[in-house]
Design a protein around this motif. Structure first.
Motif, short mmCIF file in Angstrom:
data_model
loop_
_atom_site.label_atom_id
_atom_site.label_comp_id
_atom_site.label_asym_id
_atom_site.label_seq_id
_atom_site.Cartn_x
_atom_site.Cartn_y
_atom_site.Cartn_z
N VAL A 125 -84.82 39.11 20.24
CA VAL A 125 -85.99 38.26 19.99
C VAL A 125 -86.85 38.89 18.91
O VAL A 125 -86.81 40.10 18.68
N ILE A 126 -87.61 38.05 18.24
CA ILE A 126 -88.63 38.52 17.29
C ILE A 126 -89.91 38.76 18.08
O ILE A 126 -90.33 37.89 18.84
N GLU A 127 -90.52 39.90 17.89
CA GLU A 127 -91.80 40.21 18.50
C GLU A 127 -92.84 40.39 17.40
O GLU A 127 -92.69 41.25 16.53
N LEU A 128 -93.88 39.55 17.43
CA LEU A 128 -95.00 39.67 16.49
C LEU A 128 -96.24 40.09 17.25
O LEU A 128 -96.61 39.47 18.25
N LYS A 129 -96.87 41.15 16.79
CA LYS A 129 -98.11 41.62 17.39
C LYS A 129 -99.24 41.34 16.41
O LYS A 129 -99.21 41.81 15.28
N LEU A 130 -100.23 40.55 16.85
CA LEU A 130 -101.30 40.09 15.96
C LEU A 130 -102.66 40.51 16.50
O LEU A 130 -102.87 40.58 17.72
N LEU A 131 -103.59 40.75 15.59
CA LEU A 131 -104.99 40.99 15.94
C LEU A 131 -105.81 39.92 15.26
O LEU A 131 -105.77 39.77 14.04
N ARG A 132 -106.56 39.15 16.05
CA ARG A 132 -107.32 38.02 15.52
C ARG A 132 -108.82 38.32 15.55
O ARG A 132 -109.33 38.90 16.52
N PHE A 133 -109.49 37.91 14.48
CA PHE A 133 -110.91 38.18 14.31
C PHE A 133 -111.71 36.89 14.15
O PHE A 133 -111.17 35.86 13.74
N TYR A 145 -93.18 35.86 20.94
CA TYR A 145 -91.74 36.11 20.98
C TYR A 145 -90.98 34.83 20.64
O TYR A 145 -91.32 33.74 21.12
N PHE A 146 -89.93 35.00 19.81
CA PHE A 146 -89.09 33.89 19.38
C PHE A 146 -87.62 34.33 19.43
O PHE A 146 -87.31 35.50 19.20
N ASP A 147 -86.74 33.37 19.70
CA ASP A 147 -85.30 33.61 19.60
C ASP A 147 -85.02 34.10 18.17
O ASP A 147 -85.28 33.39 17.19
N ALA A 148 -84.47 35.31 18.04
CA ALA A 148 -84.30 35.93 16.72
C ALA A 148 -83.28 35.21 15.85
O ALA A 148 -83.37 35.26 14.62
N VAL A 221 -89.59 27.28 22.17
CA VAL A 221 -89.93 27.76 20.83
C VAL A 221 -90.54 29.16 20.91
O VAL A 221 -90.06 30.10 20.27
N GLU A 222 -91.59 29.30 21.68
CA GLU A 222 -92.33 30.57 21.70
C GLU A 222 -92.79 30.91 23.11
O GLU A 222 -93.16 30.03 23.89
N TYR A 223 -92.74 32.18 23.41
CA TYR A 223 -93.41 32.70 24.60
C TYR A 223 -94.38 33.76 24.09
O TYR A 223 -94.01 34.66 23.34
N GLY A 224 -95.63 33.63 24.48
CA GLY A 224 -96.62 34.58 23.99
C GLY A 224 -97.67 34.92 25.02
O GLY A 224 -97.97 34.12 25.91
N THR A 225 -98.20 36.11 24.90
CA THR A 225 -99.31 36.53 25.75
C THR A 225 -100.43 37.06 24.87
O THR A 225 -100.19 37.90 23.99
N SER A 226 -101.62 36.54 25.08
CA SER A 226 -102.79 36.98 24.33
C SER A 226 -103.75 37.69 25.28
O SER A 226 -103.86 37.33 26.46
#
Length: 240
Positions: A125-133, A145-148, A221-226
């Motif tokens: 899977v693709i893992e993207l870690k983001l910081l939002r302001f 997370y996305f199917d790679a 499509v996506e699984y994510g935790t914020s």
């Protein structure tokens, strides 16, 4: 034993914070300038900057470039059904959005991630870690997370400026219609890593939201935790 005297910038920080808490300044009001504070409290501008930075680090104020420092009362609505992007939500509130890509990796999924994307655990899977302001105040750390294999084009478009995951998905998969299938909220205390990114003390209350998104065909499509500052988000539930 004589007690250790607090540094002048800490005393100034406490004085300004007390004025904020006592509503001497209105919500979203612009604070006096550094020069004004320096003259008012008979200190130098360096001391004022240190005090203001401490207030900013703790989320009491935020800075708008070229305009000054303002009292912070940012409340970003987390809508369970809303399809708009994070940046659009922030702009609608009159604030300046920014998203920073902290990391992007192709990894083996945890059991939880694999289950919520309907994948075999052996697949990557693709893992993207983001910081939002919002107005330079860090609001949320998120993991997406996305199917790679299916979403491999995401990796080739991470240099988009300003960064927007919403725009990247629209660019790579313009025919795809994404909607949230489920969201689970949980009240937590921040760990050291999250506290560092969100400028919080350890064990400060935060809100986590774990969301599964699907396309128009019902495929994952996506699984994510914020993980968001509890003092800067509110949950919006649309019943119609």
């Amino acid at each position: 034993m004589k007690p250790i005297e607090k540094p002048m910038y800490v005393k100034l920080y406490e004085n300004i914070l007390e004025r904020i808490e006592n509503k001497n300044y209105s919500t979203n009001d612009k604070l006096p300038s550094e020069n004004t504070f320096a003259m008012q409290f008979n200190v130098n501008r360096h001391t004022v900057r240190q005090a203001l930075q401490l207030l900013k680090d703790e989320g009491h104020i935020y800075t708008q470039k070229g305009k000054g420092n303002f009292i912070s009362n940012i409340k970003v609505p987390y809508s369970i059904s809303d399809k708009s992007s994070y940046s659009q939500k922030i702009q609608d509130l009159g604030y300046e959005p920014k998203t920073k890509l902290l990391s992007a990796d192709i990894i083996e999924p945890s059991n939880d991630v694999a289950k919520n994307l309907g994948l075999n655990k052996k697949l990557k899977v693709i893992e993207l870690k983001l910081l939002r302001f919002a107005n330079d105040l860090p609001i949320t750390v998120s993991y997406s997370y996305f199917d790679a294999f299916r979403f491999r084009e995401i990796i080739n478009n991470l240099d988009t400026e300003p960064f927007s995951l919403y725009k990247i998905l629209n660019k790579c998969y313009p025919q795809m219609q994404i909607r949230k299938m489920s969201t689970v909220f949980e009240a937590l205390n921040s760990n050291a890593d999250l506290s560092s990114f969100l400028n919080l003390h350890s064990n400060t209350p935060i809100i986590s939201a774990s969301t599964i998104s699907i396309d128009q065909n019902g495929e994952y499509v996506e699984y994510g935790t914020s993980y968001s500052r509890a003092d800067a988000v509110k949950i919006k539930v649309d019943l119609i």
